[in-house]
Design a protein around this motif. Structure first.
Motif, short mmCIF file in Angstrom:
data_model
loop_
_atom_site.label_atom_id
_atom_site.label_comp_id
_atom_site.label_asym_id
_atom_site.label_seq_id
_atom_site.Cartn_x
_atom_site.Cartn_y
_atom_site.Cartn_z
N TYR A 142 46.45 51.88 53.08
CA TYR A 142 47.26 52.81 52.29
C TYR A 142 46.52 54.10 51.98
O TYR A 142 47.03 54.97 51.27
CB TYR A 142 47.72 52.13 51.01
CG TYR A 142 48.52 50.88 51.28
CD1 TYR A 142 49.81 50.95 51.80
CD2 TYR A 142 47.98 49.62 51.06
CE1 TYR A 142 50.53 49.81 52.08
CE2 TYR A 142 48.70 48.47 51.33
CZ TYR A 142 49.98 48.57 51.84
OH TYR A 142 50.70 47.43 52.13
N GLY A 143 45.30 54.23 52.50
CA GLY A 143 44.57 55.49 52.37
C GLY A 143 43.61 55.60 51.20
O GLY A 143 43.13 56.68 50.89
N TYR A 144 43.31 54.47 50.53
CA TYR A 144 42.43 54.50 49.36
C TYR A 144 41.05 53.94 49.69
O TYR A 144 40.93 52.89 50.31
CB TYR A 144 43.03 53.69 48.20
CG TYR A 144 44.36 54.23 47.74
CD1 TYR A 144 44.42 55.23 46.78
CD2 TYR A 144 45.54 53.72 48.26
CE1 TYR A 144 45.65 55.73 46.35
CE2 TYR A 144 46.78 54.21 47.84
CZ TYR A 144 46.82 55.22 46.88
OH TYR A 144 48.03 55.70 46.47
N ALA A 145 40.01 54.62 49.21
CA ALA A 145 38.64 54.15 49.44
C ALA A 145 38.26 53.05 48.47
O ALA A 145 37.33 52.29 48.72
CB ALA A 145 37.66 55.32 49.31
N ALA A 146 38.95 52.96 47.33
CA ALA A 146 38.66 51.93 46.34
C ALA A 146 39.93 51.13 46.05
O ALA A 146 41.04 51.69 46.07
CB ALA A 146 38.14 52.55 45.05
N HIS A 147 39.75 49.84 45.80
CA HIS A 147 40.87 48.99 45.42
C HIS A 147 40.41 48.00 44.37
O HIS A 147 39.29 47.48 44.42
CB HIS A 147 41.42 48.21 46.62
CG HIS A 147 42.54 47.28 46.24
ND1 HIS A 147 43.82 47.73 46.04
CD2 HIS A 147 42.56 45.95 45.99
CE1 HIS A 147 44.59 46.70 45.68
NE2 HIS A 147 43.83 45.60 45.63
N PHE A 148 41.29 47.75 43.38
CA PHE A 148 40.99 46.79 42.32
C PHE A 148 42.12 45.78 42.21
O PHE A 148 43.28 46.15 42.07
CB PHE A 148 40.83 47.51 40.97
CG PHE A 148 39.70 48.49 40.94
CD1 PHE A 148 38.39 48.07 40.71
CD2 PHE A 148 39.93 49.84 41.16
CE1 PHE A 148 37.34 48.97 40.70
CE2 PHE A 148 38.89 50.76 41.14
CZ PHE A 148 37.59 50.32 40.91
N GLU A 149 41.73 44.50 42.30
CA GLU A 149 42.68 43.42 42.01
C GLU A 149 42.50 43.07 40.55
O GLU A 149 41.40 42.72 40.12
CB GLU A 149 42.38 42.20 42.88
CG GLU A 149 42.98 42.28 44.26
CD GLU A 149 43.38 40.89 44.75
OE1 GLU A 149 44.55 40.71 45.03
OE2 GLU A 149 42.50 40.02 44.83
N LEU A 150 43.58 43.14 39.79
CA LEU A 150 43.51 42.96 38.34
C LEU A 150 43.96 41.55 37.96
O LEU A 150 45.06 41.13 38.32
CB LEU A 150 44.39 44.00 37.64
CG LEU A 150 44.21 45.45 38.12
CD1 LEU A 150 45.17 46.38 37.39
CD2 LEU A 150 42.76 45.90 37.93
N GLU A 151 43.09 40.83 37.27
CA GLU A 151 43.42 39.47 36.83
C GLU A 151 44.62 39.50 35.89
O GLU A 151 44.65 40.25 34.92
CB GLU A 151 42.21 38.84 36.14
CG GLU A 151 42.48 37.49 35.51
CD GLU A 151 42.79 36.40 36.52
OE1 GLU A 151 43.84 35.76 36.39
OE2 GLU A 151 41.97 36.20 37.44
N ASN A 152 45.63 38.69 36.21
CA ASN A 152 46.86 38.69 35.40
C ASN A 152 47.36 37.26 35.20
O ASN A 152 48.55 37.02 35.18
CB ASN A 152 47.94 39.54 36.10
CG ASN A 152 49.11 39.84 35.17
OD1 ASN A 152 48.93 40.18 34.01
ND2 ASN A 152 50.32 39.73 35.69
N GLY A 153 46.41 36.33 35.06
CA GLY A 153 46.80 34.93 34.99
C GLY A 153 47.02 34.38 33.60
O GLY A 153 47.64 33.34 33.43
#
Length: 202
Positions: A142-153
């Protein structure tokens, strides 16, 4: 006739909005001078790569599954890829919504919402395309150099806040400041419990 013109105008505006779903531009992508990142939600509740998860029946490290924590993409977590306990472990990032989102992958959200997350996990490129930064540009699909998966459990309520894969700007932040603002952000003291704290990575 007026109704036809009005319908055409609304359709044109709709098409325009569809094209303006991303706010970040350039290479690397930035917004208001700050680097941008893509985000997704996930639910893990285990130790994570930084060793901050619940490790006994007393749920000693429970904060890691209900706090504001994130998994960072490999290039950010540990560019060398040489260790499960990356240099980013225990660092905090301030994520601020741009109002944009990836078409078909997220939902509109109000611009300017900020939350501070502690990095406690790795999002390896072999598992999710969002986390894969490949090629010379080092960006995901998608063109992003950084990605964050956010805990939502557990009690993060990110979904109820409207954080469904929003585009964000990101910057490093003080974990203690985040903990003071919102008790769900782990403090530096809390990170002392994590296994990776004892490896000298932070």
């Amino acid at each position: 006739m007026m109704k036809v013109y009005l319908t055409a105008l609304l359709l044109s505006l709709g098409a325009l909005l569809a094209e303006a779903q991303l706010k970040c531009t350039g290479n690397p992508r930035k917004y208001n001078g700050k680097p941008c990142a893509s985000t997704t939600l996930y639910s893990d509740g285990r130790m994570g790569a930084c060793g901050c998860g619940p490790i006994n029946s007393n749920m000693q490290f429970r904060w890691s599954s209900h706090g504001l924590v994130a998994a960072a993409n490999q290039n950010l977590f540990d560019p060398s890829g040489g260790t499960w306990c990356g240099p980013a472990c225990g660092k905090c990032v301030k994520l601020t919504t741009t109002g944009g989102f990836v078409k078909g992958q997220g939902q509109p959200i109000r611009e300017g919402q900020s939350k501070i997350f502690m990095i406690t996990n790795n999002c390896p490129s072999v598992w999710l395309s969002w986390c894969s930064q490949r090629g010379q540009n080092g960006v995901n699909q998608y063109g992003y150099a950084a990605h964050f998966e956010l805990e939502n459990g557990d009690h993060q309520v990110l979904g109820r806040m409207g954080w469904w894969n929003p585009e964000v700007t990101w910057e490093y932040s003080n974990c203690d400041e985040g903990h003071t603002q919102d008790g769900r952000t782990p403090s530096n003291f809390m990170y002392q419990q994590c296994q990776c704290r004892h490896t000298g990575k932070k």
